[in-house]
Design an enzyme around this catalytic site. Structure first.
Site, PDB file in Angstrom:
ATOM      1  N   TYR A 297      -9.162  27.120  29.429  1.00 59.80           N
ATOM      2  CA  TYR A 297      -7.823  27.136  28.835  1.00 59.80           C
ATOM      3  C   TYR A 297      -7.008  25.885  29.177  1.00 59.80           C
ATOM      4  CZ  TYR A 297      -7.320  32.009  27.144  1.00 59.80           C
ATOM      5  OH  TYR A 297      -7.399  33.191  26.444  1.00 59.80           O
ATOM      6  N   GLU A 298      -6.124  25.504  28.235  1.00 62.32           N
ATOM      7  CA  GLU A 298      -5.056  24.515  28.461  1.00 62.32           C
ATOM      8  C   GLU A 298      -5.553  23.200  29.034  1.00 62.32           C
ATOM      9  OE1 GLU A 298      -2.632  25.415  26.950  1.00 62.32           O
ATOM     10  OE2 GLU A 298      -3.045  27.550  26.884  1.00 62.32           O
ATOM     11  N   GLY A 299      -6.648  22.697  28.474  1.00 62.73           N
ATOM     12  CA  GLY A 299      -7.280  21.511  29.027  1.00 62.73           C
ATOM     13  C   GLY A 299      -8.292  21.948  30.065  1.00 62.73           C
TER      14      GLY A 299
ATOM     15  N   ARG B 284      -0.207  25.659  31.878  1.00 59.91           N
ATOM     16  CA  ARG B 284      -1.191  25.313  32.905  1.00 59.91           C
ATOM     17  C   ARG B 284      -0.887  26.004  34.225  1.00 59.91           C
ATOM     18  NH1 ARG B 284      -2.233  18.870  31.356  1.00 59.91           N
ATOM     19  NH2 ARG B 284      -3.807  19.339  29.757  1.00 59.91           N
TER      20      ARG B 284
END
Length: 600
Positions: free
Chosen positions: A439-441, A298
């Site tokens: 991306y990534e949540g 993140r």
């Protein structure tokens, strides 16, 4: 088409004045991170990013990555560039020295991550995921697993992936169906399919270590029943040599809006019943293990947002200086002026510049907080730093990637009609940037994390401390300098609005389950913008101090002050405007029946 030039002077300014690089070098873990060493690292990274990675960015986008019979082929020059990257030790710059890494602070390694992604985002995605896997193995792997996998991952001889998503589940990781069955030898047999696997298959490195989430027999429903498995492309023998090819394959590559040179794979495991995996971190503990990797990612993705905005900005400045159109104030009759002299173009450029500098301060500070949180000798300092890192991470990820898209779009706008034409190259940055808020949540998930978890962290102490720190700084910087006074006034107003929004969250979230989620995204924007204004205020004060002390770099330092003043005057007032959307509640979001959302 101009190549990327790393903004080394600005990076050093942030590391030395927003980040306490000298203080980090006093910690035993980072005793080698002295300023001259860091300068040399940044100089070498700038050469690789500008001379090797940047020239491949456009050609890679045009050629794309292809797959045939499960074999993925990268664009021309990609493999040689990766070899140079790995041989330079860049893959493990922040990894512990005991595993062959450089042991640099994250605050420094993030500067190199910014360079790789500004130069060539599609390329830089590969090492970004590998670094996350390294973190997860260090935190959760057994000694045997660390000895078997870490050294080759740190050197970059092997790469790694993160396998979460399945077609039916999306962001709902708890709905995954991939299975893991125990084998008699202590290993597991993995079966299932994963989608959106970045660099899931490629020929850049000799092995790929997949970290795969799966369910074991009888595991609880949802995320509580998920385990994490190491699934190598090639099995690794006890002596570290490569063994047989594992039972996994790349079924296809996704056709994407951008990052065309990055292979986004559909991966299938165990089609022939023999995909071997190794449990890491204990059964049903997969989410905790994966979050170690995801939190690393993140912050890395937030850095990508900063990086793509910086690259788009450089392209926009280059065009604005060269493109002549219309008469600007003071231009002789019959002559056209470079568009950089038009007020609206200058407004767009300053909007880009000021927010890029704010993002850089935020992200590097986030890295320093992690450095102190994991390595400072004083327990209280470690805890305080970790709390700050927890709070800053959703801001770094969501705000920076949202701005990556917005500012790349602004760069297209500065190009006018030519910005919509592919040959200028600026459109690639806009296309590449669009994946980053997902991306990534997704960024909505980051906002929910902020209001749902981070505001409640340690009873709200980290939030209260940061609000108090920013308000106190705004008061302290008032004095005889009217430019700094203007920044102080706007910062104080933003902190006041943010405090009101925070109080509303604390008061209303317990009574209405939709109250906080409804205002979460504008609240994150409020918070990140305020923190960005605070950090630019600190930059301006430091620049003024250096000027008063006789520093000769007057243009650069005056530019720092002016940029902070612009952000305070043009960007910080938006914070107060977001107070209404944050505190409106959820009623209007659900006032129209879902079946009537489409006009009839």
């Amino acid at each position: 088409m101009g190549e990327y030039v790393a903004p080394l002077k600005d990076m050093r300014f942030v590391l030395n004045n927003i980040v306490d690089l000298e203080g980090l070098s006093q910690i035993d873990t980072f005793s080698h991170a002295e300023s001259d060493v860091v300068d040399a690292v940044l100089e070498e990274a700038a050469k690789l990013s500008g001379n090797v990675l940047s020239p491949l960015n456009w050609s890679g986008d045009q050629e794309k990555t292809s797959v045939k019979d499960g074999v993925v082929t990268s664009p021309a020059g990609w493999r040689d560039a990766y070899q140079q990257f790995a041989e330079g030790g860049w893959n493990g710059i922040s990894a512990p020295e005991e595993f062959g890494g450089g042991g640099m602070p994250q605050a420094v390694s993030l500067a190199t991550v910014e360079m790789w992604n500004s130069a060539n985002l599609a390329f830089a995605l590969c090492p970004l995921l590998t670094q996350g896997a390294i973190e997860s193995l260090i935190a959760h792997g057994t000694e045997e697993q660390k000895n078997k996998y870490l050294e080759k991952l740190v050197t970059g001889e092997w790469t790694a992936t993160m396998n979460l998503t399945e077609s039916h589940a999306g962001s709902d990781v708890g709905a995954l169906r991939t299975k893991a069955e125990p084998a008699e030898d202590g290993s597991w047999r993995i079966s299932g399919q994963k989608i959106f696997i970045t660099y899931g298959e490629h020929e850049l490195a000799e092995n790929i270590i997949h970290l795969v989430l799966a369910r074991t027999p009888g595991s609880p429903a949802g995320t509580k029943g998920i385990s994490l498995f190491i699934v190598p492309k090639y099995l690794v023998n006890d002596d570290g040599s490569l063994g047989e090819r594992n039972d996994l394959q790349c079924v296809s590559l996704e056709e994407k809006i951008g990052i065309h040179a990055s292979p986004t794979a559909v991966m299938s495991y165990g089609d022939n019943g023999g995909c071997i995996g190794y449990l890491i971190g204990g059964e049903n503990n997969g989410m905790a293990c994966m979050f170690t990797m995801m939190n690393n990612a993140r912050l890395g993705v937030g850095t990508q947002g900063l990086a793509i905005a910086e690259r788009a900005y450089q392209k926009a400045v280059e065009y604005a200086l060269e493109r002549r159109q219309g008469r600007a104030v003071g231009t002789p009759k019959g002559e056209s002026a470079p568009i950089v002299r038009h007020a609206d173009v200058r407004r767009m450029l300053m909007t880009m510049k000021s927010q890029i500098e704010a993002m850089r301060c935020l992200i590097y500070l986030n890295g320093e907080s992690l450095d102190k949180g994991h390595n400072h000798p004083d327990p209280a300092t470690r805890q305080s730093a970790l709390d700050l890192a927890e709070l800053l991470t959703p801001l770094s990820k969501a705000w920076s990637t949202d701005l990556g898209v917005e500012l790349s779009s602004t760069a297209v706008q500065i190009h006018g009609g030519m910005g919509f034409i592919e040959e200028t190259g600026v459109g690639q940055f806009y296309r590449d940037s669009r994946i980053l808020p997902i991306y990534e949540g997704t960024n909505g998930i980051q906002a929910l994390d902020l209001v749902g978890r981070k505001l409640a962290l340690r009873g709200g102490e980290p939030v209260r401390n940061l609000l108090s720190e920013m308000a106190h700084y705004a008061e302290e910087m008032r004095g005889n300098d009217e430019g700094l006074n203007g920044i102080a006034r706007q910062l104080d107003a933003a902190v006041t609005a943010l405090k009101d929004a925070t109080d509303w969250m604390y008061s209303n979230a317990p009574n209405d389950p939709n109250a906080a989620p409804a205002g979460a995204t504008p609240y994150l924007r409020m918070f990140a913008t305020t923190v960005g204004g605070y950090l630019l205020a600190k930059s301006a004060v430091k620049a003024r101090t250096l000027l008063d002390a006789g520093d000769s770099d007057t243009d650069f330092l005056n530019g720092k002050i002016t940029t902070a003043r612009f952000f305070a005057a043009q960007i910080l007032p938006q914070v107060a405007g977001l107070l209404g959307p944050v505190t409106e509640g959820a009623d209007l979001l659900f006032a129209i029946d879902e079946n009537n959302l489409v006009a009839s």
